[in-house]
Design a protein around this motif. Sequence first.
Motif, mmCIF file in Angstrom:
data_model
loop_
_atom_site.group_PDB
_atom_site.id
_atom_site.type_symbol
_atom_site.label_atom_id
_atom_site.label_comp_id
_atom_site.label_asym_id
_atom_site.label_seq_id
_atom_site.Cartn_x
_atom_site.Cartn_y
_atom_site.Cartn_z
ATOM 1 N N LYS A 1 -5.913 -1.979 0.274
ATOM 2 C CA LYS A 1 -7.346 -2.195 0.496
ATOM 3 C C LYS A 1 -7.677 -3.639 0.853
ATOM 4 O O LYS A 1 -8.524 -3.892 1.715
ATOM 5 N N SER A 2 -7.020 -4.605 0.225
ATOM 6 C CA SER A 2 -7.380 -6.001 0.478
ATOM 7 C C SER A 2 -7.172 -6.385 1.937
ATOM 8 O O SER A 2 -7.950 -7.156 2.515
ATOM 9 N N SER B 1 -8.489 -2.059 9.565
ATOM 10 C CA SER B 1 -9.211 -0.849 9.214
ATOM 11 C C SER B 1 -9.406 0.045 10.437
ATOM 12 O O SER B 1 -9.185 1.265 10.388
ATOM 13 N N ASP C 1 -3.637 5.355 4.699
ATOM 14 C CA ASP C 1 -3.918 3.935 4.896
ATOM 15 C C ASP C 1 -2.606 3.210 5.124
ATOM 16 O O ASP C 1 -1.669 3.333 4.336
ATOM 17 N N ASP D 1 -9.731 -4.197 4.296
ATOM 18 C CA ASP D 1 -11.118 -4.668 4.221
ATOM 19 C C ASP D 1 -11.297 -6.074 4.785
ATOM 20 O O ASP D 1 -12.431 -6.544 4.910
ATOM 21 N N GLY E 1 0.836 -1.189 0.000
ATOM 22 C CA GLY E 1 0.000 0.000 0.000
ATOM 23 C C GLY E 1 0.868 1.235 0.000
ATOM 24 O O GLY E 1 1.817 1.343 -0.785
#
Length: 358
Positions: free
Chosen positions: A323-324, A309, A319, A327, A57
């Motif tokens: 995202k993977s 998260s 972040d 989430d 990320g």
Amino acid sequence: MTSSVVKFLIGSFLPLLVLLGSCFMNGKHDNENSIFSTLRNSEGSDEVSYCDEFFFGSYFPSMKGNQSDLVKLCQTQQHTDYQGPAVYATLFNGYERIPVYSATQVQLYPNCSGYSRPDEKSWSRVSLALCDSYESESATPSRIGHGGQQLEKCGKYQALDSDYKGNKEKIDVDRGHLNPNAINCQDQERQMATFTLTNAAPQFAAFNENAWRQYECITEYVILNHVPSERVYVMTGTWGTAKDAHGKAMWMNADSPDKNPVKIPGYYWKAVCYPGNEWEHKDAWGFAVIQENVVSNLPSDPDKFLNLSMFSSKYFMDDMFGKSCLDAGIGPIQNYFPVWQEILNAQCGSKPNIVCNR
């Protein structure tokens, strides 16, 4: 072929080539003679390549709070005739003389033995890149090595081993690894590079030897047990400032003018991201844990675990992972919560049933 594909191929298959030159040779590799050495020497230069491989990320994501006096370190070792490759990354605070966090990518192999813990003298090395001044914007090779005649000058922006001397007896603090020895012990270059005070902060011994040791052990156990030989991203960091009985911020050596002041962090945290494996139809998972750095023999607590998260939104401006992972659920570690003490007794006792002890 796109750069992202090249990066993926390097991250996926270079470690496998390394293991061919290590685990299959009596479970060890020799830095001077193996294929591992050849790969490393060919990369040894003044340039840092693929320092971003230790993040999934954002590259050096920013945490909330103080953003001054920070330096991005690509952690490298200065050998006699070459500079080693970057083996993990650290966001370091030069004023507080402690890391904000260290980030790494690990692949643990269950049938590969590990190296013994390095000699404590390794802590006497410094980040040579911080011995004069530092660049705050771009990532800098840390060049971990011996300061020699300029050692005293090196303490302007980082802690020296002498700054920790006597504090074990005085206030019972250890040099608290962030990126730990144990999880890196299958790779001697990586393992040795964790022994730098740009990767450590004052950690109360009771906390270090009880709850924190158990969190590190369980992290290694989950990776080995559920995603062996696969890439996992681990970030370990500090947060806040420890307070004394009167609510005053604690700095090591505050009353020792002959030593450098070093901030004692209020909390230690660890976050783990497994991004999944589409080829093997494995879902992503990730978890984080944070606990106060205090003089306490309390054990680890499964109720302290958070999904990524929630942790990222509370403590980070960016972040912290892709995202993977953000989430995803917390994954297989939750299966051990009902039998937490039994797992600790079986896997994290005086002789941990994992690759390496701390």
